[in-house]
Design an enzyme around this catalytic site. Structure first.
Site, short mmCIF file in Angstrom:
data_model
loop_
_atom_site.label_atom_id
_atom_site.label_comp_id
_atom_site.label_asym_id
_atom_site.label_seq_id
_atom_site.Cartn_x
_atom_site.Cartn_y
_atom_site.Cartn_z
N CYS A 194 -37.02 29.75 -20.82
CA CYS A 194 -36.13 29.48 -19.80
C CYS A 194 -35.22 30.46 -19.25
O CYS A 194 -34.28 30.60 -18.28
CB CYS A 194 -35.12 28.50 -20.56
SG CYS A 194 -35.93 27.31 -21.19
N HIS A 198 -25.42 29.44 -19.60
CA HIS A 198 -26.82 28.63 -19.71
C HIS A 198 -26.49 27.14 -20.04
O HIS A 198 -27.38 26.16 -19.41
CB HIS A 198 -27.52 29.12 -20.93
CG HIS A 198 -28.79 28.73 -21.21
ND1 HIS A 198 -29.94 28.93 -20.08
CD2 HIS A 198 -29.50 28.35 -22.35
CE1 HIS A 198 -30.96 28.42 -20.69
NE2 HIS A 198 -30.67 27.88 -21.84
N GLU A 216 -23.41 29.70 -27.49
CA GLU A 216 -23.15 30.37 -25.93
C GLU A 216 -21.42 30.50 -26.11
O GLU A 216 -20.96 31.66 -25.83
CB GLU A 216 -23.65 29.66 -24.67
CG GLU A 216 -23.32 30.44 -23.70
CD GLU A 216 -23.92 29.79 -22.24
OE1 GLU A 216 -23.85 30.66 -21.23
OE2 GLU A 216 -24.66 28.71 -22.66
N LYS A 255 -26.07 22.81 -14.99
CA LYS A 255 -27.16 21.97 -15.61
C LYS A 255 -26.64 20.51 -15.83
O LYS A 255 -27.30 19.49 -15.89
CB LYS A 255 -27.71 22.42 -16.89
CG LYS A 255 -28.53 23.81 -16.56
CD LYS A 255 -29.19 23.89 -18.29
CE LYS A 255 -30.00 25.29 -17.79
NZ LYS A 255 -29.31 26.61 -17.64
N HIS A 300 -32.12 20.67 -16.75
CA HIS A 300 -32.56 22.12 -17.03
C HIS A 300 -33.86 22.29 -16.59
O HIS A 300 -35.05 21.70 -16.72
CB HIS A 300 -32.93 22.01 -18.89
CG HIS A 300 -33.14 23.39 -19.29
ND1 HIS A 300 -33.28 24.49 -18.56
CD2 HIS A 300 -33.01 23.85 -20.51
CE1 HIS A 300 -33.49 25.44 -19.46
NE2 HIS A 300 -33.43 25.21 -20.44
N PHE A 319 -36.42 30.36 -25.13
CA PHE A 319 -37.25 30.02 -26.48
C PHE A 319 -37.68 31.36 -26.81
O PHE A 319 -38.25 32.04 -26.00
CB PHE A 319 -38.31 29.03 -26.52
CG PHE A 319 -37.77 27.69 -26.61
CD1 PHE A 319 -36.47 27.28 -26.93
CD2 PHE A 319 -38.87 26.33 -26.88
CE1 PHE A 319 -35.95 26.05 -27.12
CE2 PHE A 319 -38.24 25.19 -26.87
CZ PHE A 319 -36.80 24.80 -27.14
#
Length: 431
Positions: free
Chosen positions: A176, A316, A327, A353, A358, A417
């Protein structure tokens, strides 16, 4: 100390002169931004005959699909047939970005023009289609376009041919964080004097049976199937996972000198870039957000500004229980009272998002559009579906409605990831 090379006084300034997008909020950058500004959701029930065999068995029936869009309005129909959906998104967004910038690459020195693109999984749809063909019909029925369609670097390769970009060229696949990495590297190439113009961004077309099924078995996706538009709810106490989405966004970056020389309109400036690794777990974020914190601090150092200079953070914010918590923890550590709502902090943070879902590797690029409009137009996109903020999140998360605010610098976080963290800082351009 920051592992990033610091800028010297003679380092060229990097500006944004054009941008384009294709998302579930709209078929171009303007309509995508309008959807963000209005707080409109692009999440809906999954459609497509390829999903039919699995629907009854799946716990997840929603996604952020791009629907009712005809790419032949932008690209040649024969070209579209030879490309994966991921590449189609990328090329369509690139075409808009190039038009928006007003640049004519046929009049540029192609050796000084390059491209860096990000995608988490590239042509995953082609891979799935090819496997079905292999199993059901045999290897001799595979399309000769299979490999050039599935490559993660297909957008970069096709776009460089399309525009004659012979300078630095590469593709990032860091989950991502992919398009964030791509944009950061594009900036570095120009700062190093290797290019005057870079086409950069990201594209993703991962709303496929394999990806939906795989993320579902990880229990990473929201199962709020009866309320698709309310399923993506970053920072809300009732969040239950992210909503998989697709789309792409592209940007024309130029050195300030080059942009001014050709009389281009400058929309914003990229002033800082930081990236780090959690080095802790292949999928779960560091619980304390230490890697994310390093990325943000290094971006601030790269920009040569302090935390208090940031007015807006595009988070994010995927809507997962662990990710959102990590976060916020990182933001509070980096920004201190400037971020704490209870202390009168003025920092705004939101997750778009909540509206478009996403987009995996394209996320950083899509969300940069919100950052550009924040610094250029003084409008911060909201976090929709934030009905019950997690009590520990002591930050102004711009719930439900967009906010007018003068924004000098906007920070964009994208984490992936593998523990990849990327932070970009966009500033209002003041020549």
């Amino acid at each position: 100390m920051n592992a990033m090379p610091s800028r010297s006084a003679d380092t060229p300034r990097i500006v944004i002169t054009g941008f384009g997008a294709v998302t579930n909020l709209g078929a171009d950058a303007a309509s995508t931004w309008a959807g963000m500004r209005e707080g409109r959701s692009g999440v809906s029930r999954i459609v497509g005959e390829e999903f039919a065999p699995y629907e009854a068995k799946w716990a997840v029936k929603i996604a952020g699909q791009v629907k009712s869009w005809d790419p032949t309005g932008v690209l040649d129909a024969r070209e579209v047939k030879r490309l994966d959906r991921c590449t189609v998104f990328g090329l369509a967004a690139a075409e808009e970005a190039v038009r928006h910038s007003g640049i004519d690459f046929s009049h540029e020195n192609g050796d000084r023009c390059g491209i860096v693109i990000g995608s988490g999984v590239g042509g995953i749809g082609t891979i799935e289609e090819g496997l079905h063909t292999l199993v059901e019909r045999g290897p001799d029925r595979l399309s000769p376009f299979t490999v050039p369609k599935l490559m993660v670097n297909a957008v970069a390769g096709n776009a460089s041919i399309r525009y004659g970009l012979r300078g630095p060229a590469s593709a990032h696949a860091t989950a991502c964080a992919s398009s964030g990495h791509a944009m950061g590297d594009a900036v570095r190439y120009m700062r190093a004097g290797l290019a005057d113009v870079m086409l950069t961004g990201g594209s993703e077309a991962a709303v496929t049976p394999l990806c939906i099924g795989a993320f579902m078995t990880m229990r990473a996706l929201s199962t709020r199937n009866d309320e698709p538009e309310r399923a993506s709810r970053p920072f809300d106490a009732g969040r239950d996972g992210f909503v998989l989405a697709e789309g792409g966004a592209m940007f024309v970056l130029e050195t300030e000198e080059h942009a001014k020389r050709r009389g281009a309109t400058i929309h914003a400036e990229v002033v800082g870039f930081g990236n780090s690794s959690d080095a802790s777990h292949i999928t779960a974020p560091d619980a304390e957000g230490s890697g994310a914190g390093r990325s943000m601090r290094w971006a601030l150092e790269d920009a040569g500004i302090g935390p208090d200079a940031i007015d807006y953070v595009n988070a994010h914010g995927t809507s997962t229980p662990l990710g959102d918590k990590a976060e916020v923890a990182a933001v509070l550590k980096v920004f201190g009272d400037h971020a704490r709502r209870s202390a009168g902090g003025r920092l705004l943070m939101s997750s778009t998002k909540s509206m478009h879902g996403h987009c995996l590797g394209a996320s950083g690029a899509v969300e940069t559009i919100a950052c550009i409009h924040a610094v250029r137009d003084g409008v911060v996109a909201p976090t929709i579906n934030l009905d019950r903020p997690d009590e520990s999140f002591d930050v102004d998360l711009v719930a439900h409605e967009a906010r007018e605010r003068r924004v000098r610098y906007a920070m964009n976080n994208t984490f992936g990831f593998g523990g990849h963290n990327v932070t970009l800082i966009v500033g209002r351009y003041e020549g």
